[in-house]
Design a protein around this motif. Structure first.
Motif, PDB file in Angstrom:
ATOM      1  N   UNK A   9     -25.432 -25.023  -1.575  1.00  0.00           N
ATOM      2  CA  UNK A   9     -26.239 -24.011  -0.887  1.00  0.00           C
ATOM      3  C   UNK A   9     -25.411 -22.806  -0.462  1.00  0.00           C
ATOM      4  N   UNK A  10     -24.145 -23.034  -0.087  1.00  0.00           N
ATOM      5  CA  UNK A  10     -23.301 -21.930   0.385  1.00  0.00           C
ATOM      6  C   UNK A  10     -22.688 -21.143  -0.765  1.00  0.00           C
ATOM      7  N   UNK A  11     -22.562 -21.771  -1.937  1.00  0.00           N
ATOM      8  CA  UNK A  11     -22.035 -21.061  -3.089  1.00  0.00           C
ATOM      9  C   UNK A  11     -20.551 -21.188  -3.294  1.00  0.00           C
ATOM     10  N   UNK A  12     -19.836 -21.761  -2.334  1.00  0.00           N
ATOM     11  CA  UNK A  12     -18.392 -21.965  -2.496  1.00  0.00           C
ATOM     12  C   UNK A  12     -17.924 -23.039  -1.542  1.00  0.00           C
ATOM     13  N   UNK A  13     -16.767 -23.610  -1.864  1.00  0.00           N
ATOM     14  CA  UNK A  13     -16.203 -24.637  -1.001  1.00  0.00           C
ATOM     15  C   UNK A  13     -15.777 -24.045   0.336  1.00  0.00           C
ATOM     16  N   UNK A  14     -15.189 -22.845   0.301  1.00  0.00           N
ATOM     17  CA  UNK A  14     -14.726 -22.215   1.537  1.00  0.00           C
ATOM     18  C   UNK A  14     -15.891 -21.884   2.458  1.00  0.00           C
ATOM     19  N   UNK A  15     -16.983 -21.355   1.893  1.00  0.00           N
ATOM     20  CA  UNK A  15     -18.154 -21.016   2.713  1.00  0.00           C
ATOM     21  C   UNK A  15     -18.775 -22.272   3.307  1.00  0.00           C
ATOM     22  N   UNK A  16     -18.796 -23.362   2.528  1.00  0.00           N
ATOM     23  CA  UNK A  16     -19.337 -24.622   3.046  1.00  0.00           C
ATOM     24  C   UNK A  16     -18.478 -25.150   4.179  1.00  0.00           C
ATOM     25  N   UNK A  48     -15.388 -26.524 -11.790  1.00  0.00           N
ATOM     26  CA  UNK A  48     -14.735 -25.510 -10.971  1.00  0.00           C
ATOM     27  C   UNK A  48     -13.800 -24.642 -11.795  1.00  0.00           C
ATOM     28  N   UNK A  49     -13.756 -23.347 -11.441  1.00  0.00           N
ATOM     29  CA  UNK A  49     -12.765 -22.420 -11.969  1.00  0.00           C
ATOM     30  C   UNK A  49     -11.963 -21.908 -10.785  1.00  0.00           C
ATOM     31  N   UNK A  50     -11.082 -20.960 -11.012  1.00  0.00           N
ATOM     32  CA  UNK A  50     -10.264 -20.445  -9.910  1.00  0.00           C
ATOM     33  C   UNK A  50     -11.097 -19.663  -8.908  1.00  0.00           C
ATOM     34  N   UNK A  51     -12.229 -19.076  -9.342  1.00  0.00           N
ATOM     35  CA  UNK A  51     -13.009 -18.216  -8.458  1.00  0.00           C
ATOM     36  C   UNK A  51     -14.367 -18.790  -8.060  1.00  0.00           C
ATOM     37  N   UNK A  63     -17.689 -22.061  -8.985  1.00  0.00           N
ATOM     38  CA  UNK A  63     -18.004 -23.349  -9.580  1.00  0.00           C
ATOM     39  C   UNK A  63     -19.402 -23.260 -10.200  1.00  0.00           C
ATOM     40  N   UNK A  64     -19.662 -24.180 -11.114  1.00  0.00           N
ATOM     41  CA  UNK A  64     -20.986 -24.318 -11.720  1.00  0.00           C
ATOM     42  C   UNK A  64     -21.385 -25.769 -11.579  1.00  0.00           C
ATOM     43  N   UNK A  65     -22.595 -26.008 -11.073  1.00  0.00           N
ATOM     44  CA  UNK A  65     -23.054 -27.386 -10.927  1.00  0.00           C
ATOM     45  C   UNK A  65     -23.361 -27.960 -12.302  1.00  0.00           C
ATOM     46  N   UNK A  66     -22.882 -29.162 -12.567  1.00  0.00           N
ATOM     47  CA  UNK A  66     -23.112 -29.799 -13.859  1.00  0.00           C
ATOM     48  C   UNK A  66     -24.510 -30.415 -13.896  1.00  0.00           C
TER      49      UNK A  66
END
Length: 295
Positions: A9-16, A45-48, A50-53
């Motif tokens: 929902x947040x779009x990134x690990x850091x935001x979560x 995940x990439x460096x910038x 992620x895409x949900x599988x």
């Protein structure tokens, strides 16, 4: 599961991590744990970014449904009306000053309950006297009972400003021999007041006193001290108001003895009672707050 949903929902690990109030490393470990259990990647995940599988999308729907069911179950548990009676005992003055407000707030929160509060200055046999919960101010011996420590109280040496205007305040426990002291020993005027040295070792130190006045009730002893009759040594909660209002002054703070722990004591199976369990859950944080002040 909630971490995974937050990441999506947040779009990134850091935001979560910011949303959940935890570190990015904690979020990363949670996702890795889920992926280990699933045996597949849930996020590519990439460096910038992620895409949900595809597997992650299926797990996401399942996690959301399970979290909603858990939240609904928890809410229904909270909505269940607590009913029944609880018998509580506490020392007389501590019970009146600290426990009774907790009992009153519990009854206000749970209209279907009843409480019998026994204010007794003795150790009560929980099984023999049919008591569910006891508040005890003491170091507890090993027993079959369950105990939760909720705080501590101290021993305060104090006197009224009027007394201290006539007599120089004691600078060490040994100075008490030259003062009028008010005792709380029902057996007579001889008392042993224990202190600790204000050194790194904090060695115990005791002073044998002959009190000019000995009273078998702490309330009367405190009132006498307020009238300037001498130095008294009650428990900290017993003189909180007098000290806050300036009617008594604390003495020898550097020599204070170890504090006395405060426990809630109950039989292990008593938590099977919804009313007893609810009272314990209600009382523990409130008593911790009530015994967290100075002394």
């Amino acid at each position: 599961m909630s971490v995974f949903v937050a990441v999506v929902e947040a779009g990134s690990l850091a935001a979560a991590a910011r949303k959940l109030g935890c570190s990015p490393a904690t979020v990363t470990r949670a996702i890795a744990h889920l992926e280990t259990g699933a045996g597949e990647r849930l996020l590519a995940r990439t460096t910038r970014r992620f895409v949900i599988t595809e597997t992650g999308a299926r797990h996401l729907a399942t996690y959301r449904a399970m979290l909603e069911q858990m939240a609904d179950l928890e809410q229904r548990s909270r909505d269940v009306e607590v009913s029944g009676g609880v018998v509580v005992t506490a020392p007389e003055l501590f019970g009146r000053l600290k426990v009774l407000p907790v009992v009153e707030s519990f009854l206000a929160a749970h209209p279907g309950t009843q409480i019998r509060l026994l204010l007794l200055n003795r150790v009560v046999d929980l099984v023999g006297e049919g008591v569910d919960v006891a508040v005890r101010l003491a170091d507890l011996p090993d027993s079959s009972m369950t105990a939760i420590r909720v705080g501590e109280v101290g021993k305060l040496t104090c006197a009224a400003p009027a007394y201290l205007a006539r007599n120089a305040p004691p600078q060490s426990p040994s100075d008490l021999a030259d003062h009028w002291c008010i005792g709380l020993n029902e057996a007579g005027s001889k008392e042993l007041w224990r202190y600790r040295e204000p050194t790194a070792a904090r060695r115990a130190r005791s002073v044998q006193l002959t009190c000019r006045l000995a009273v078998n009730g702490v309330g009367a002893a405190i009132e006498s001290a307020e009238r300037g009759m001498g130095i008294v040594r009650p428990l900290s909660y017993q003189v909180e108001r007098q000290i806050a209002e300036g009617r008594l002054v604390a003495l020898l703070p550097d020599y204070a003895p170890p504090p006395i722990p405060v426990h809630l004591v109950f039989r292990p199976r008593m938590r099977d009672s919804s009313a007893v369990r609810a009272f314990i859950d209600h009382a523990v944080p409130l008593l911790r707050q009530a015994t967290s002040g100075p002394g």
